[in-house]
Design a protein around this motif. Structure first.
Motif, mmCIF file in Angstrom:
data_model
loop_
_atom_site.group_PDB
_atom_site.id
_atom_site.type_symbol
_atom_site.label_atom_id
_atom_site.label_comp_id
_atom_site.label_asym_id
_atom_site.label_seq_id
_atom_site.Cartn_x
_atom_site.Cartn_y
_atom_site.Cartn_z
ATOM 1 N N ALA A 22 25.703 -16.507 11.178
ATOM 2 C CA ALA A 22 26.512 -17.577 11.741
ATOM 3 C C ALA A 22 25.747 -18.896 11.655
ATOM 4 C CB ALA A 22 26.844 -17.266 13.188
ATOM 5 N N GLY A 23 26.482 -19.973 11.498
ATOM 6 C CA GLY A 23 25.870 -21.299 11.502
ATOM 7 C C GLY A 23 25.293 -21.698 10.159
ATOM 8 N N TYR A 24 24.657 -22.832 10.146
ATOM 9 C CA TYR A 24 24.075 -23.388 8.926
ATOM 10 C C TYR A 24 22.732 -22.727 8.650
ATOM 11 C CZ TYR A 24 22.080 -26.706 5.671
ATOM 12 O OH TYR A 24 21.490 -27.263 4.576
ATOM 13 N N GLY A 25 22.523 -22.259 7.453
ATOM 14 C CA GLY A 25 21.303 -21.536 7.125
ATOM 15 C C GLY A 25 20.374 -22.278 6.193
ATOM 16 N N GLY A 26 20.332 -23.590 6.267
ATOM 17 C CA GLY A 26 19.469 -24.381 5.386
ATOM 18 C C GLY A 26 18.008 -24.292 5.783
ATOM 19 N N THR A 27 17.179 -25.088 5.100
ATOM 20 C CA THR A 27 15.736 -25.030 5.337
ATOM 21 C C THR A 27 15.320 -25.740 6.615
ATOM 22 O OG1 THR A 27 15.385 -27.037 4.034
ATOM 23 C CG2 THR A 27 15.227 -24.918 2.875
ATOM 24 N N GLY A 28 16.131 -26.688 7.085
ATOM 25 C CA GLY A 28 15.822 -27.370 8.328
ATOM 26 C C GLY A 28 14.954 -28.599 8.170
ATOM 27 N N THR A 29 14.588 -28.954 6.932
ATOM 28 C CA THR A 29 13.822 -30.181 6.735
ATOM 29 C C THR A 29 14.733 -31.385 6.957
ATOM 30 O OG1 THR A 29 14.349 -30.277 4.379
ATOM 31 C CG2 THR A 29 12.347 -29.070 4.996
ATOM 32 N N LYS A 30 14.133 -32.559 7.169
ATOM 33 C CA LYS A 30 14.941 -33.744 7.422
ATOM 34 C C LYS A 30 15.873 -34.034 6.248
ATOM 35 C CE LYS A 30 14.874 -38.609 8.734
ATOM 36 N NZ LYS A 30 16.284 -38.631 8.691
ATOM 37 N N ALA A 31 15.374 -33.952 5.028
ATOM 38 C CA ALA A 31 16.206 -34.225 3.856
ATOM 39 C C ALA A 31 17.354 -33.229 3.758
ATOM 40 C CB ALA A 31 15.353 -34.179 2.589
ATOM 41 N N ASP A 32 17.077 -31.975 4.029
ATOM 42 C CA ASP A 32 18.106 -30.939 3.973
ATOM 43 C C ASP A 32 19.181 -31.178 5.036
ATOM 44 O OD1 ASP A 32 19.174 -28.300 3.129
ATOM 45 O OD2 ASP A 32 18.610 -27.749 5.164
ATOM 46 N N ASN A 92 21.312 -34.226 4.124
ATOM 47 C CA ASN A 92 22.262 -33.899 3.069
ATOM 48 C C ASN A 92 23.416 -33.076 3.617
ATOM 49 O OD1 ASN A 92 23.114 -33.794 0.244
ATOM 50 N ND2 ASN A 92 22.655 -31.624 0.405
ATOM 51 N N HIS A 93 23.116 -32.113 4.473
ATOM 52 C CA HIS A 93 24.161 -31.289 5.077
ATOM 53 C C HIS A 93 25.086 -32.163 5.922
ATOM 54 C CE1 HIS A 93 26.147 -27.797 6.698
ATOM 55 N NE2 HIS A 93 25.847 -28.156 7.931
ATOM 56 N N GLY A 94 24.517 -33.097 6.665
ATOM 57 C CA GLY A 94 25.325 -34.007 7.474
ATOM 58 C C GLY A 94 26.226 -34.873 6.609
ATOM 59 N N GLN A 95 25.736 -35.311 5.468
ATOM 60 C CA GLN A 95 26.541 -36.135 4.573
ATOM 61 C C GLN A 95 27.679 -35.326 3.944
ATOM 62 O OE1 GLN A 95 26.589 -39.346 4.282
ATOM 63 N NE2 GLN A 95 24.868 -39.567 5.654
ATOM 64 N N GLN A 96 27.438 -34.058 3.660
ATOM 65 C CA GLN A 96 28.486 -33.222 3.087
ATOM 66 C C GLN A 96 29.618 -33.012 4.087
ATOM 67 O OE1 GLN A 96 26.595 -29.627 1.810
ATOM 68 N NE2 GLN A 96 25.525 -30.609 0.132
ATOM 69 N N LEU A 97 29.297 -33.029 5.378
ATOM 70 C CA LEU A 97 30.318 -32.848 6.408
ATOM 71 C C LEU A 97 31.047 -34.143 6.724
ATOM 72 C CD1 LEU A 97 28.365 -30.517 8.863
ATOM 73 C CD2 LEU A 97 30.048 -29.874 7.155
ATOM 74 N N ASN A 98 30.556 -35.261 6.219
ATOM 75 C CA ASN A 98 31.138 -36.569 6.507
ATOM 76 C C ASN A 98 32.333 -36.814 5.589
ATOM 77 O OD1 ASN A 98 31.757 -39.247 6.870
ATOM 78 N ND2 ASN A 98 29.688 -40.008 6.455
ATOM 79 N N PRO A 99 33.557 -36.869 6.140
ATOM 80 C CA PRO A 99 34.734 -37.054 5.290
ATOM 81 C C PRO A 99 34.808 -38.435 4.650
ATOM 82 C CG PRO A 99 35.363 -37.123 7.594
ATOM 83 C CD PRO A 99 33.909 -36.744 7.551
ATOM 84 N N ASN A 100 34.020 -39.391 5.133
ATOM 85 C CA ASN A 100 34.033 -40.741 4.577
ATOM 86 C C ASN A 100 32.994 -40.949 3.489
ATOM 87 O OD1 ASN A 100 36.088 -41.581 6.363
ATOM 88 N ND2 ASN A 100 34.574 -41.790 7.979
ATOM 89 N N ASN A 101 32.181 -39.941 3.200
ATOM 90 C CA ASN A 101 31.148 -40.088 2.181
ATOM 91 C C ASN A 101 31.762 -39.865 0.802
ATOM 92 O OD1 ASN A 101 28.995 -39.741 0.387
ATOM 93 N ND2 ASN A 101 27.655 -38.973 1.995
ATOM 94 N N PRO A 102 31.778 -40.889 -0.053
ATOM 95 C CA PRO A 102 32.423 -40.754 -1.370
ATOM 96 C C PRO A 102 31.720 -39.754 -2.295
ATOM 97 C CG PRO A 102 31.268 -42.853 -1.205
ATOM 98 C CD PRO A 102 31.214 -42.225 0.159
#
Length: 55
Positions: free
Chosen positions: A26-36, A39-49
């Motif tokens: 369950a949940g997000y299984g990324g590496t947890g680094t700031k860059a990761d 990037n995950h936050g930007q993918q969830l942003n509907p306004n990011n082109p």
């Protein structure tokens, strides 16, 4: 959704259900680094082109 379909979906998601193998975590299984996480936050942003679906 009928009961058989719901039960099958539940079993597929259950990590301890032996007949269908391990489920998913369950949940997000990324590496947890700031860059990761950024990037995950930007993918969830509907306004990011950069991550809008092709129409």
């Amino acid at each position: 959704m009928d009961k058989a379909t719901q039960d099958n979906r539940t079993n597929q998601c259950n990590p301890t259900h032996a007949p269908t193998g391990p489920g998913h975590r369950a949940g997000y299984g990324g590496t947890g680094t700031k860059a990761d996480l950024d990037n995950h936050g930007q993918q969830l942003n509907p306004n990011n082109p950069r991550f809008q679906s092709k129409k």
